[in-house]
Design a protein around this motif. Structure first.
Motif, PDB file in Angstrom:
ATOM      1  N   GLY A   1       0.815  -1.205   0.000  1.00 36.04           N
ATOM      2  CA  GLY A   1       0.000   0.000   0.000  1.00 36.04           C
ATOM      3  C   GLY A   1       0.849   1.256   0.000  1.00 36.04           C
ATOM      4  N   ALA A   2       1.926   1.238   0.779  1.00 39.77           N
ATOM      5  CA  ALA A   2       2.832   2.384   0.803  1.00 39.77           C
ATOM      6  C   ALA A   2       3.492   2.583  -0.554  1.00 39.77           C
ATOM      7  CB  ALA A   2       3.893   2.182   1.886  1.00 39.77           C
ATOM      8  N   GLU A   3       3.926   1.502  -1.172  1.00 40.24           N
ATOM      9  CA  GLU A   3       4.576   1.586  -2.479  1.00 40.24           C
ATOM     10  C   GLU A   3       3.612   2.085  -3.557  1.00 40.24           C
ATOM     11  OE1 GLU A   3       7.642   1.330  -3.000  1.00 40.24           O
ATOM     12  OE2 GLU A   3       8.383   0.356  -1.195  1.00 40.24           O
ATOM     13  N   ARG A   4       2.388   1.644  -3.456  1.00 39.60           N
ATOM     14  CA  ARG A   4       1.390   2.070  -4.449  1.00 39.60           C
ATOM     15  C   ARG A   4       1.138   3.577  -4.362  1.00 39.60           C
ATOM     16  NH1 ARG A   4      -4.696  -0.506  -4.649  1.00 39.60           N
ATOM     17  NH2 ARG A   4      -5.609   0.880  -6.206  1.00 39.60           N
ATOM     18  N   ALA A   5       1.008   4.079  -3.143  1.00 40.45           N
ATOM     19  CA  ALA A   5       0.790   5.514  -2.966  1.00 40.45           C
ATOM     20  C   ALA A   5       1.996   6.308  -3.459  1.00 40.45           C
ATOM     21  CB  ALA A   5       0.508   5.828  -1.500  1.00 40.45           C
ATOM     22  N   ALA A   6       3.199   5.788  -3.188  1.00 36.95           N
ATOM     23  CA  ALA A   6       4.413   6.468  -3.640  1.00 36.95           C
ATOM     24  C   ALA A   6       4.490   6.486  -5.159  1.00 36.95           C
ATOM     25  CB  ALA A   6       5.640   5.777  -3.062  1.00 36.95           C
ATOM     26  N   ALA A   7       4.103   5.375  -5.788  1.00 35.04           N
ATOM     27  CA  ALA A   7       4.116   5.312  -7.246  1.00 35.04           C
ATOM     28  C   ALA A   7       3.128   6.307  -7.848  1.00 35.04           C
ATOM     29  CB  ALA A   7       3.791   3.890  -7.704  1.00 35.04           C
ATOM     30  N   GLU A   8       1.987   6.472  -7.196  1.00 30.35           N
ATOM     31  CA  GLU A   8       1.001   7.445  -7.670  1.00 30.35           C
ATOM     32  C   GLU A   8       1.558   8.867  -7.601  1.00 30.35           C
ATOM     33  OE1 GLU A   8      -3.011   4.968  -6.287  1.00 30.35           O
ATOM     34  OE2 GLU A   8      -2.360   6.748  -5.195  1.00 30.35           O
ATOM     35  N   ARG A   9       2.260   9.165  -6.518  1.00 33.07           N
ATOM     36  CA  ARG A   9       2.838  10.500  -6.391  1.00 33.07           C
ATOM     37  C   ARG A   9       3.898  10.736  -7.461  1.00 33.07           C
ATOM     38  NH1 ARG A   9       2.339   9.275  -0.784  1.00 33.07           N
ATOM     39  NH2 ARG A   9       4.493   8.548  -0.690  1.00 33.07           N
ATOM     40  N   THR A  10       4.700   9.700  -7.723  1.00 35.55           N
ATOM     41  CA  THR A  10       5.731   9.822  -8.762  1.00 35.55           C
ATOM     42  C   THR A  10       5.101  10.045 -10.125  1.00 35.55           C
ATOM     43  OG1 THR A  10       7.255   8.411  -7.519  1.00 35.55           O
ATOM     44  CG2 THR A  10       7.669   8.662  -9.874  1.00 35.55           C
ATOM     45  N   ALA A  11       4.028   9.284 -10.406  1.00 35.61           N
ATOM     46  CA  ALA A  11       3.344   9.416 -11.689  1.00 35.61           C
ATOM     47  C   ALA A  11       2.718  10.796 -11.853  1.00 35.61           C
ATOM     48  CB  ALA A  11       2.271   8.337 -11.818  1.00 35.61           C
ATOM     49  N   ALA A  12       2.360  11.414 -10.728  1.00 33.25           N
ATOM     50  CA  ALA A  12       1.762  12.744 -10.771  1.00 33.25           C
ATOM     51  C   ALA A  12       2.812  13.850 -10.841  1.00 33.25           C
ATOM     52  CB  ALA A  12       0.874  12.952  -9.549  1.00 33.25           C
ATOM     53  N   GLY A  13       4.066  13.437 -10.891  1.00 36.52           N
ATOM     54  CA  GLY A  13       5.139  14.417 -11.017  1.00 36.52           C
ATOM     55  C   GLY A  13       5.640  14.970  -9.700  1.00 36.52           C
ATOM     56  N   GLU A  14       5.196  14.378  -8.582  1.00 38.40           N
ATOM     57  CA  GLU A  14       5.672  14.837  -7.281  1.00 38.40           C
ATOM     58  C   GLU A  14       7.036  14.229  -6.995  1.00 38.40           C
ATOM     59  OE1 GLU A  14       2.867  14.292  -4.144  1.00 38.40           O
ATOM     60  OE2 GLU A  14       1.152  14.639  -5.463  1.00 38.40           O
TER      61      GLU A  14
END
Length: 316
Positions: free
Chosen positions: A102-115
């Motif tokens: 779950g932590a990795e998924r949220a981090a991947a979403e932030r990366t994909a959003a350019g954060e």
């Protein structure tokens, strides 16, 4: 990908971290049926994706420490459902893996959003009290009629299984009784994982009626304990408890109360009004709290508000 520093204890020295909120209420919001005696632990076998999604929701909200879905999980509880020892061990391990995912998924979403600069997320494996296995509300009473040695024998096998899964800490949580705290501290000796000890309380006593100062003192000289405090309690009761925990032990304090509503074990429902207020965070932090979050009925929206206050950009 999220990057997890080696030591949660070292992170606490740098400042407060936000815990997640109630796992069960988020699972119910996702449409899960938790009426089974295993409660959220049932999903470790039946629908693990729901647990991962709940952990992701809290990581998105700003939680820096995720607590696994193993609170109600025990070899005895799984055995009642026909789950053998090896499979139960695998399910306990899965609880840690799902929180990490779950932590990795949220981090991947932030990366994909350019954060950039994704914050690290730690995982604490939940070790609930003996009463959670009984599923009769006795985790809010304690005094099970078992000796400290008997309670230690109950807790040790699942502690060993969870520790082997590699969490950053063990959350000895919702402990209603100082005798059970003594048993848990005995059971974690030598497991190689730091722990926090968190009581369920009423006023300035444990649920079993022992003074909090005496209950916290059990952990004062135990190096393996990186934080002490309270959870699954009234937000108002947490105010004084944080002060007592810090004064008694000199350790960082963990605090994650309920919404303020009260659980009716007979009706299996919540009643009363919501009193959880992220505005309390500043007082808790000033009194020594370093792990701050919510428990039952405190969802991702509230954790996001709390995280804003901890970061210093909240308006409270």
């Amino acid at each position: 990908m999220s990057v997890t520093p080696a030591s949660l204890a070292a992170a606490l020295e740098r400042g407060p971290l936000v815990l997640d909120g109630g796992l069960s209420n988020q699972l119910e919001a996702q449409g899960c049926d938790l009426t089974d005696e295993l409660w959220s632990a049932r999903l470790l076998a039946d629908d693990p994706g729901q647990l991962e999604a709940a952990h992701t929701a809290y990581a998105r909200a700003g939680a820096r420490v995720l607590i696994t879905g193993s609170y109600q999980a025990s070899y005895e509880g799984f055995a009642h459902r026909g789950v053998g020892h090896e499979e139960a061990t695998a399910l306990l391990r899965r609880s840690v893996e799902l929180a990490r995912a779950g932590a990795e998924r949220a981090a991947a979403e932030r990366t994909a959003a350019g954060e950039r600069g994704a914050e690290p997320v730690w995982v604490a494996a939940s070790v609930g009290p003996y009463g959670a296995m009984l599923a009769d509300g006795s985790e809010y009473r304690g005094r099970y009629g078992l000796s400290v040695a008997e309670l230690a024998r109950f807790h040790r096998p699942r502690i060993e299984a969870l520790a082997a899964a590699g969490p950053d800490a063990l959350a000895l949580e919702t402990v209603p009784d100082a005798d059970e705290a003594e048993a848990l501290l005995s059971a974690v000796e030598g497991c190689g994982v730091p722990v926090w000890l968190s009581y369920s309380i009423a006023g300035e006593t444990t649920r079993a009626g022992q003074p909090l100062r005496d209950a916290f003192a059990l952990a004062a000289g135990v190096d393996q304990v990186i934080a002490v405090g309270v959870n699954c309690c009234e937000p108002g009761d947490a105010d004084r408890a944080v002060e007592i925990a810090a004064d008694t032990t000199g350790k960082p304090v963990v605090v994650y109360p309920n919404s303020g509503e009260e659980w009716d074990a007979t009706a299996r429902s919540w009643r009363g009004r919501v009193t959880f207020d992220p505005g309390r965070v500043k007082a808790w932090r000033d009194a020594g709290a370093r792990l701050i979050g919510g428990c039952c009925r405190v969802g991702p929206e509230r954790i996001a508000e709390l995280a804003a206050v901890v970061r210093g950009d909240g308006r409270r």
